[in-house]
Design a protein around this motif. Structure first.
Motif, PDB file in Angstrom:
ATOM      1  N   TYR A  61       0.850  -1.190   0.000  1.00 16.73           N
ATOM      2  CA  TYR A  61       0.000   0.000   0.000  1.00 16.73           C
ATOM      3  C   TYR A  61       0.886   1.242   0.000  1.00 16.73           C
ATOM      4  O   TYR A  61       1.935   1.267   0.665  1.00 16.73           O
ATOM      5  N   MET A  62       0.451   2.262  -0.717  1.00 20.05           N
ATOM      6  CA  MET A  62       1.162   3.542  -0.739  1.00 20.05           C
ATOM      7  C   MET A  62       0.206   4.622  -0.227  1.00 20.05           C
ATOM      8  O   MET A  62      -0.835   4.881  -0.846  1.00 20.05           O
ATOM      9  N   LEU A  63       0.546   5.228   0.911  1.00 20.36           N
ATOM     10  CA  LEU A  63      -0.275   6.289   1.486  1.00 20.36           C
ATOM     11  C   LEU A  63       0.426   7.619   1.239  1.00 20.36           C
ATOM     12  O   LEU A  63       1.591   7.793   1.604  1.00 20.36           O
ATOM     13  N   THR A  64      -0.267   8.536   0.602  1.00 17.01           N
ATOM     14  CA  THR A  64       0.347   9.820   0.298  1.00 17.01           C
ATOM     15  C   THR A  64      -0.561  10.962   0.719  1.00 17.01           C
ATOM     16  O   THR A  64      -1.782  10.807   0.776  1.00 17.01           O
ATOM     17  N   GLY A  65       0.038  12.092   1.031  1.00 15.00           N
ATOM     18  CA  GLY A  65      -0.724  13.255   1.460  1.00 15.00           C
ATOM     19  C   GLY A  65       0.163  14.230   2.202  1.00 15.00           C
ATOM     20  O   GLY A  65       1.309  13.909   2.524  1.00 15.00           O
ATOM     21  N   VAL A  66      -0.363  15.416   2.480  1.00 12.11           N
ATOM     22  CA  VAL A  66       0.420  16.431   3.184  1.00 12.11           C
ATOM     23  C   VAL A  66       0.656  15.980   4.625  1.00 12.11           C
ATOM     24  O   VAL A  66       0.031  15.040   5.106  1.00 12.11           O
ATOM     25  N   ARG A  67       1.563  16.667   5.289  1.00  8.88           N
ATOM     26  CA  ARG A  67       1.879  16.308   6.671  1.00  8.88           C
ATOM     27  C   ARG A  67       0.645  16.469   7.554  1.00  8.88           C
ATOM     28  O   ARG A  67      -0.172  17.366   7.346  1.00  8.88           O
ATOM     29  N   GLY A  68       0.527  15.584   8.533  1.00 13.77           N
ATOM     30  CA  GLY A  68      -0.521  15.730   9.530  1.00 13.77           C
ATOM     31  C   GLY A  68      -1.891  15.212   9.151  1.00 13.77           C
ATOM     32  O   GLY A  68      -2.842  15.377   9.911  1.00 13.77           O
ATOM     33  N   VAL A  69      -2.020  14.553   7.967  1.00 11.04           N
ATOM     34  CA  VAL A  69      -3.349  14.032   7.603  1.00 11.04           C
ATOM     35  C   VAL A  69      -3.569  12.610   8.108  1.00 11.04           C
ATOM     36  O   VAL A  69      -4.647  12.053   7.957  1.00 11.04           O
ATOM     37  N   GLY A  70      -2.524  12.002   8.689  1.00  8.09           N
ATOM     38  CA  GLY A  70      -2.712  10.696   9.327  1.00  8.09           C
ATOM     39  C   GLY A  70      -2.117   9.513   8.600  1.00  8.09           C
ATOM     40  O   GLY A  70      -2.606   8.389   8.734  1.00  8.09           O
ATOM     41  N   LYS A  71      -1.044   9.716   7.850  1.00  8.06           N
ATOM     42  CA  LYS A  71      -0.459   8.609   7.070  1.00  8.06           C
ATOM     43  C   LYS A  71       0.098   7.507   7.980  1.00  8.06           C
ATOM     44  O   LYS A  71      -0.209   6.333   7.791  1.00  8.06           O
ATOM     45  N   ILE A 149       7.135   1.749   6.030  1.00  4.29           N
ATOM     46  CA  ILE A 149       8.277   2.613   5.698  1.00  4.29           C
ATOM     47  C   ILE A 149       7.764   4.030   5.468  1.00  4.29           C
ATOM     48  O   ILE A 149       7.063   4.307   4.499  1.00  4.29           O
ATOM     49  N   ASP A 150       8.119   4.915   6.396  1.00  2.00           N
ATOM     50  CA  ASP A 150       7.671   6.304   6.345  1.00  2.00           C
ATOM     51  C   ASP A 150       8.636   7.127   5.489  1.00  2.00           C
ATOM     52  O   ASP A 150       9.834   6.819   5.425  1.00  2.00           O
ATOM     53  N   GLU A 151       8.097   8.179   4.847  1.00  2.00           N
ATOM     54  CA  GLU A 151       8.885   9.047   3.960  1.00  2.00           C
ATOM     55  C   GLU A 151       9.691   8.202   2.962  1.00  2.00           C
ATOM     56  O   GLU A 151      10.894   8.400   2.783  1.00  2.00           O
ATOM     57  N   HIS A 173       3.277 -14.112   3.420  1.00  2.00           N
ATOM     58  CA  HIS A 173       3.128 -13.658   4.805  1.00  2.00           C
ATOM     59  C   HIS A 173       3.648 -12.240   5.039  1.00  2.00           C
ATOM     60  O   HIS A 173       3.735 -11.792   6.183  1.00  2.00           O
ATOM     61  N   VAL A 174       3.987 -11.511   3.981  1.00  2.00           N
ATOM     62  CA  VAL A 174       4.563 -10.167   4.122  1.00  2.00           C
ATOM     63  C   VAL A 174       3.690  -9.116   3.442  1.00  2.00           C
ATOM     64  O   VAL A 174       3.188  -9.337   2.331  1.00  2.00           O
ATOM     65  N   LYS A 175       3.494  -7.985   4.125  1.00  2.00           N
ATOM     66  CA  LYS A 175       2.795  -6.836   3.550  1.00  2.00           C
ATOM     67  C   LYS A 175       3.660  -5.593   3.745  1.00  2.00           C
ATOM     68  O   LYS A 175       4.342  -5.459   4.770  1.00  2.00           O
ATOM     69  N   PHE A 176       3.623  -4.706   2.768  1.00  2.00           N
ATOM     70  CA  PHE A 176       4.355  -3.447   2.859  1.00  2.00           C
ATOM     71  C   PHE A 176       3.363  -2.289   2.896  1.00  2.00           C
ATOM     72  O   PHE A 176       2.386  -2.277   2.134  1.00  2.00           O
ATOM     73  N   ILE A 177       3.620  -1.314   3.762  1.00  2.00           N
ATOM     74  CA  ILE A 177       2.833  -0.087   3.788  1.00  2.00           C
ATOM     75  C   ILE A 177       3.816   1.085   3.729  1.00  2.00           C
ATOM     76  O   ILE A 177       4.647   1.256   4.626  1.00  2.00           O
ATOM     77  N   PHE A 178       3.745   1.843   2.642  1.00  2.00           N
ATOM     78  CA  PHE A 178       4.630   2.986   2.459  1.00  2.00           C
ATOM     79  C   PHE A 178       3.861   4.284   2.691  1.00  2.00           C
ATOM     80  O   PHE A 178       2.675   4.357   2.385  1.00  2.00           O
ATOM     81  N   ALA A 179       4.546   5.286   3.217  1.00  2.00           N
ATOM     82  CA  ALA A 179       3.927   6.601   3.412  1.00  2.00           C
ATOM     83  C   ALA A 179       4.874   7.665   2.868  1.00  2.00           C
ATOM     84  O   ALA A 179       6.100   7.551   3.020  1.00  2.00           O
ATOM     85  N   THR A 180       4.319   8.674   2.220  1.00  2.00           N
ATOM     86  CA  THR A 180       5.155   9.733   1.655  1.00  2.00           C
ATOM     87  C   THR A 180       4.385  11.043   1.495  1.00  2.00           C
ATOM     88  O   THR A 180       3.178  11.031   1.259  1.00  2.00           O
ATOM     89  N   THR A 181       5.119  12.139   1.631  1.00  2.00           N
ATOM     90  CA  THR A 181       4.557  13.454   1.335  1.00  2.00           C
ATOM     91  C   THR A 181       4.944  13.885  -0.075  1.00  2.00           C
ATOM     92  O   THR A 181       4.442  14.883  -0.582  1.00  2.00           O
ATOM     93  N   GLU A 182       5.860  13.143  -0.711  1.00  2.00           N
ATOM     94  CA  GLU A 182       6.386  13.518  -2.032  1.00  2.00           C
ATOM     95  C   GLU A 182       6.212  12.356  -3.007  1.00  2.00           C
ATOM     96  O   GLU A 182       7.177  11.694  -3.390  1.00  2.00           O
ATOM     97  N   ILE A 183       4.972  12.110  -3.418  1.00  2.00           N
ATOM     98  CA  ILE A 183       4.676  10.950  -4.261  1.00  2.00           C
ATOM     99  C   ILE A 183       5.408  10.997  -5.604  1.00  2.00           C
ATOM    100  O   ILE A 183       5.750   9.967  -6.173  1.00  2.00           O
ATOM    101  N   ARG A 184       5.689  12.204  -6.098  1.00  2.00           N
ATOM    102  CA  ARG A 184       6.357  12.327  -7.411  1.00  2.00           C
ATOM    103  C   ARG A 184       7.794  11.841  -7.383  1.00  2.00           C
ATOM    104  O   ARG A 184       8.383  11.587  -8.444  1.00  2.00           O
ATOM    105  N   LYS A 185       8.371  11.731  -6.179  1.00  2.00           N
ATOM    106  CA  LYS A 185       9.753  11.265  -6.068  1.00  2.00           C
ATOM    107  C   LYS A 185       9.854   9.745  -5.944  1.00  2.00           C
ATOM    108  O   LYS A 185      10.956   9.204  -5.881  1.00  2.00           O
ATOM    109  N   VAL A 186       8.713   9.070  -5.903  1.00  2.00           N
ATOM    110  CA  VAL A 186       8.707   7.602  -5.818  1.00  2.00           C
ATOM    111  C   VAL A 186       8.725   7.040  -7.239  1.00  2.00           C
ATOM    112  O   VAL A 186       7.885   7.419  -8.059  1.00  2.00           O
ATOM    113  N   PRO A 187       9.665   6.144  -7.558  1.00  3.99           N
ATOM    114  CA  PRO A 187       9.736   5.597  -8.922  1.00  3.99           C
ATOM    115  C   PRO A 187       8.423   4.926  -9.332  1.00  3.99           C
ATOM    116  O   PRO A 187       7.778   4.257  -8.529  1.00  3.99           O
TER     117      PRO A 187
END
Length: 249
Positions: A61-71, A149-151, A173-187
């Protein structure tokens, strides 16, 4: 927050007894389940509810949004939902009203099978290589081993490339959850392997409703105009708004 000065109830709430350990509002009222997240994030909650009910659970999962929205909070709630287990329910679910076996430890960031990493301070391939080596091992007690994995945009190109192979063929048995404020910098190669959720800025009306509810619990009176000012200043961030509310109290 009115001009008449603090009442006895507001004084006791704003200045708790010494030694009781005052917790800032943003921490004290951090969302614990998806019903709390419904404030401003209804589309994401609806999508996840449908996915879990039909058994279509993504590997990443990729969670994106401005700071403080609850990623980060959303990531922990999602990890809780993936590993939900009670005496009656033993499957991933969005309905988390009854605390499960792993819930408290996950929400407090201390569960052995939910590994949190801040990519801002762990940017290199060596940090990712450590994850890659660990994913083959099954979780200790939970259903899934979850990596938060934050940021994530802060990872180096080499680190992203190292992660890509695991994202292409992750163990069951593995899940990844990523969070970022800069989605354009993610490949795009990484993005294409994730289910993406854009966490929206929270509207001023929703923030006022949230502030009103919290102040009622705290026993602190407030004028609607004052709460509207705080909500506007928060610019869609619940965390920033609650920090401002703390100052206003």
């Amino acid at each position: 927050m009115s001009d008449t000065g603090p009442t006895s109830s507001s004084t006791s709430a704003a200045n708790p007894a010494t030694g009781s350990g005052y917790r800032v509002l943003a921490r004290k009222y951090r969302p614990k389940d998806f019903s709390d997240l419904m404030v401003g994030q209804e589309p994401m909650v609806r999508t996840l509810t449908n996915a879990f009910e039909t058994g279509r659970i993504a590997q990443a999962y990729m969670l994106t949004g401005v700071r403080g929205v609850g990623k980060t909070t959303t990531a922990r709630i999602l990890a809780r939902a993936l590993n939900y287990k009670t005496p009656d329910i033993d499957k991933p679910t969005i309905d988390l009203r009854i605390p499960g076996e792993h819930c408290q430890a996950i929400m407090e960031g201390r569960h052995v099978d939910v590994i949190e990493m801040d990519a801002a301070s762990h940017t290199g391939i060596d940090d990712i290589r450590e994850i890659i080596e660990q994913v083959r091992y099954r979780p200790v007690s939970a259903r899934y081993k979850v990596y938060i994995i934050d940021e994530v945009h802060m990872l180096s190109t080499q680190a992203f490339n190292g992660l890509l192979k695991t994202l292409e063929e992750p163990p069951e048995h593995v899940k990844f959850i990523f969070a970022t404020t800069e989605i354009r910098k993610v490949p795009i190669t990484v993005l294409s392997r994730c289910q993406r959720f854009d966490l929206r800025r929270i509207s001023a009306a929703d923030l006022v409703h949230l502030f009103t509810s919290i102040l009622e619990k705290e026993g602190i009176p407030a004028e609607p105009e004052a709460l509207a000012m705080v909500a506007r200043a928060a610019e869609g961030s619940a965390r920033d708004g609650l920090s401002l509310l703390d100052q206003a109290i």
